[in-house]
Motif scaffolding. Structure first.
Motif, PDB file in Angstrom:
ATOM      1  N   MET A 168      -9.224 -18.867  80.753  1.00 47.77           N
ATOM      2  CA  MET A 168      -9.190 -17.627  81.472  1.00 47.77           C
ATOM      3  C   MET A 168      -8.112 -17.749  82.553  1.00 47.77           C
ATOM      4  O   MET A 168      -7.998 -18.792  83.186  1.00 47.77           O
ATOM      5  N   SER A 169      -7.358 -16.703  82.733  1.00 43.89           N
ATOM      6  CA  SER A 169      -6.301 -16.798  83.735  1.00 43.89           C
ATOM      7  C   SER A 169      -6.278 -15.563  84.612  1.00 43.89           C
ATOM      8  O   SER A 169      -6.711 -14.483  84.212  1.00 43.89           O
ATOM      9  N   GLY A 170      -5.778 -15.769  85.803  1.00 41.13           N
ATOM     10  CA  GLY A 170      -5.623 -14.707  86.765  1.00 41.13           C
ATOM     11  C   GLY A 170      -4.271 -14.843  87.439  1.00 41.13           C
ATOM     12  O   GLY A 170      -3.418 -15.623  87.008  1.00 41.13           O
ATOM     13  N   ASP A 171      -4.070 -14.092  88.496  1.00 39.37           N
ATOM     14  CA  ASP A 171      -2.802 -14.143  89.221  1.00 39.37           C
ATOM     15  C   ASP A 171      -2.625 -15.443  89.986  1.00 39.37           C
ATOM     16  O   ASP A 171      -1.509 -15.916  90.152  1.00 39.37           O
ATOM     17  N   ARG A 172      -3.721 -16.019  90.454  1.00 37.91           N
ATOM     18  CA  ARG A 172      -3.651 -17.210  91.309  1.00 37.91           C
ATOM     19  C   ARG A 172      -4.113 -18.493  90.632  1.00 37.91           C
ATOM     20  O   ARG A 172      -3.700 -19.577  91.015  1.00 37.91           O
ATOM     21  N   LEU A 173      -5.007 -18.348  89.641  1.00 37.92           N
ATOM     22  CA  LEU A 173      -5.640 -19.521  89.044  1.00 37.92           C
ATOM     23  C   LEU A 173      -5.732 -19.391  87.528  1.00 37.92           C
ATOM     24  O   LEU A 173      -5.776 -18.275  87.001  1.00 37.92           O
ATOM     25  N   VAL A 174      -5.804 -20.531  86.867  1.00 34.85           N
ATOM     26  CA  VAL A 174      -6.128 -20.601  85.442  1.00 34.85           C
ATOM     27  C   VAL A 174      -7.342 -21.512  85.345  1.00 34.85           C
ATOM     28  O   VAL A 174      -7.349 -22.605  85.901  1.00 34.85           O
ATOM     29  N   LEU A 175      -8.375 -21.048  84.650  1.00 36.95           N
ATOM     30  CA  LEU A 175      -9.626 -21.792  84.551  1.00 36.95           C
ATOM     31  C   LEU A 175      -9.894 -22.186  83.106  1.00 36.95           C
ATOM     32  O   LEU A 175      -9.849 -21.343  82.204  1.00 36.95           O
ATOM     33  N   PHE A 176     -10.139 -23.471  82.886  1.00 39.16           N
ATOM     34  CA  PHE A 176     -10.529 -23.988  81.585  1.00 39.16           C
ATOM     35  C   PHE A 176     -11.937 -24.555  81.736  1.00 39.16           C
ATOM     36  O   PHE A 176     -12.181 -25.352  82.643  1.00 39.16           O
ATOM     37  N   CYS A 177     -12.849 -24.154  80.848  1.00 35.68           N
ATOM     38  CA  CYS A 177     -14.230 -24.649  80.911  1.00 35.68           C
ATOM     39  C   CYS A 177     -14.723 -25.002  79.525  1.00 35.68           C
ATOM     40  O   CYS A 177     -14.323 -24.384  78.535  1.00 35.68           O
ATOM     41  N   ARG A 178     -15.618 -25.983  79.492  1.00 39.50           N
ATOM     42  CA  ARG A 178     -16.310 -26.334  78.260  1.00 39.50           C
ATOM     43  C   ARG A 178     -17.690 -26.868  78.648  1.00 39.50           C
ATOM     44  O   ARG A 178     -17.872 -27.417  79.736  1.00 39.50           O
ATOM     45  N   PRO A 179     -18.658 -26.706  77.758  1.00 44.56           N
ATOM     46  CA  PRO A 179     -19.999 -27.213  78.055  1.00 44.56           C
ATOM     47  C   PRO A 179     -19.975 -28.729  78.247  1.00 44.56           C
ATOM     48  O   PRO A 179     -19.181 -29.430  77.632  1.00 44.56           O
ATOM     49  N   SER A 180     -20.854 -29.200  79.109  1.00 46.89           N
ATOM     50  CA  SER A 180     -20.914 -30.622  79.410  1.00 46.89           C
ATOM     51  C   SER A 180     -22.352 -31.101  79.375  1.00 46.89           C
ATOM     52  O   SER A 180     -23.257 -30.407  79.836  1.00 46.89           O
ATOM     53  N   GLU A 181     -22.532 -32.279  78.844  1.00 49.75           N
ATOM     54  CA  GLU A 181     -23.861 -32.886  78.843  1.00 49.75           C
ATOM     55  C   GLU A 181     -24.079 -33.719  80.100  1.00 49.75           C
ATOM     56  O   GLU A 181     -25.198 -34.094  80.407  1.00 49.75           O
ATOM     57  N   ARG A 182     -23.015 -34.006  80.814  1.00 47.68           N
ATOM     58  CA  ARG A 182     -23.095 -34.855  82.009  1.00 47.68           C
ATOM     59  C   ARG A 182     -23.297 -34.052  83.293  1.00 47.68           C
ATOM     60  O   ARG A 182     -23.336 -34.611  84.369  1.00 47.68           O
TER      61      ARG A 182
ATOM     62  N   GLU B 169     -11.486 -17.363  96.383  1.00 48.96           N
ATOM     63  CA  GLU B 169     -12.888 -17.311  95.973  1.00 48.96           C
ATOM     64  C   GLU B 169     -13.160 -16.107  95.074  1.00 48.96           C
ATOM     65  O   GLU B 169     -13.864 -16.230  94.062  1.00 48.96           O
ATOM     66  N   THR B 170     -12.597 -14.963  95.408  1.00 47.22           N
ATOM     67  CA  THR B 170     -12.777 -13.766  94.583  1.00 47.22           C
ATOM     68  C   THR B 170     -12.244 -13.992  93.176  1.00 47.22           C
ATOM     69  O   THR B 170     -12.895 -13.662  92.186  1.00 47.22           O
ATOM     70  N   GLU B 171     -11.064 -14.578  93.095  1.00 51.00           N
ATOM     71  CA  GLU B 171     -10.465 -14.853  91.785  1.00 51.00           C
ATOM     72  C   GLU B 171     -11.303 -15.861  90.998  1.00 51.00           C
ATOM     73  O   GLU B 171     -11.541 -15.681  89.807  1.00 51.00           O
ATOM     74  N   LEU B 172     -11.766 -16.900  91.651  1.00 46.89           N
ATOM     75  CA  LEU B 172     -12.568 -17.915  90.968  1.00 46.89           C
ATOM     76  C   LEU B 172     -13.896 -17.329  90.489  1.00 46.89           C
ATOM     77  O   LEU B 172     -14.348 -17.631  89.378  1.00 46.89           O
ATOM     78  N   ARG B 173     -14.499 -16.475  91.271  1.00 41.51           N
ATOM     79  CA  ARG B 173     -15.749 -15.819  90.862  1.00 41.51           C
ATOM     80  C   ARG B 173     -15.522 -14.931  89.636  1.00 41.51           C
ATOM     81  O   ARG B 173     -16.338 -14.906  88.714  1.00 41.51           O
ATOM     82  N   ARG B 174     -14.406 -14.212  89.628  1.00 38.41           N
ATOM     83  CA  ARG B 174     -14.091 -13.341  88.500  1.00 38.41           C
ATOM     84  C   ARG B 174     -13.879 -14.163  87.230  1.00 38.41           C
ATOM     85  O   ARG B 174     -14.388 -13.832  86.161  1.00 38.41           O
ATOM     86  N   LEU B 175     -13.158 -15.268  87.362  1.00 35.69           N
ATOM     87  CA  LEU B 175     -12.912 -16.135  86.211  1.00 35.69           C
ATOM     88  C   LEU B 175     -14.191 -16.821  85.739  1.00 35.69           C
ATOM     89  O   LEU B 175     -14.387 -17.020  84.538  1.00 35.69           O
ATOM     90  N   ALA B 176     -15.078 -17.166  86.671  1.00 30.82           N
ATOM     91  CA  ALA B 176     -16.352 -17.789  86.301  1.00 30.82           C
ATOM     92  C   ALA B 176     -17.214 -16.811  85.504  1.00 30.82           C
ATOM     93  O   ALA B 176     -17.865 -17.208  84.525  1.00 30.82           O
ATOM     94  N   ALA B 177     -17.218 -15.554  85.908  1.00 33.04           N
ATOM     95  CA  ALA B 177     -17.989 -14.545  85.172  1.00 33.04           C
ATOM     96  C   ALA B 177     -17.427 -14.373  83.762  1.00 33.04           C
ATOM     97  O   ALA B 177     -18.178 -14.252  82.782  1.00 33.04           O
ATOM     98  N   LYS B 178     -16.122 -14.394  83.643  1.00 36.14           N
ATOM     99  CA  LYS B 178     -15.471 -14.298  82.336  1.00 36.14           C
ATOM    100  C   LYS B 178     -15.841 -15.511  81.469  1.00 36.14           C
ATOM    101  O   LYS B 178     -16.142 -15.374  80.282  1.00 36.14           O
TER     102      LYS B 178
END
Length: 94
Positions: free
Chosen positions: A1-15, A73-82
């Motif tokens: 997921m990407s925005g104007d300020r940040l790019v967020l990569f996520c994957r499920p984790s067992e740890r 924080e606003t951008e990170l929250r938006r990317l987290a919801a995505k």
């Protein structure tokens, strides 16, 4: 997921939840890169309930320069919801 300020990569984790932050040398000198990392780390701390048990990597973009904590924080929250919508189990989707 990407925005104007940040790019967020996520994957499920067992740890459990983990966060990685990258800011390349193109972004600026070490002072600018470390400031960006501190902003992202604090924004993640505040938005922590929005993240699941994921491994996340945040790439800092040039739009972060001059941005304050509220904008990051606003951008990170938006990317987290995505990310939450994309990582939700198939049976939980409407």
């Amino acid at each position: 997921m990407s925005g104007d300020r940040l790019v967020l990569f996520c994957r499920p984790s067992e740890r459990g939840p983990r966060l990685g932050i990258t800011a390349t040398k193109k972004y600026g000198d070490s002072v600018r890169r470390n400031r960006a990392r501190r902003l992202v780390r604090e924004a993640y701390r505040r938005a922590r309930p929005l993240f699941g048990p994921w491994d996340c990597v945040v790439n800092v973009r040039f739009g972060t320069r001059g941005a304050g904590l509220a904008e990051v924080e606003t951008e990170l929250r938006r990317l987290a919801a995505k990310a939450r919508r994309r990582l939700a189990p198939a049976e939980a989707r409407p």
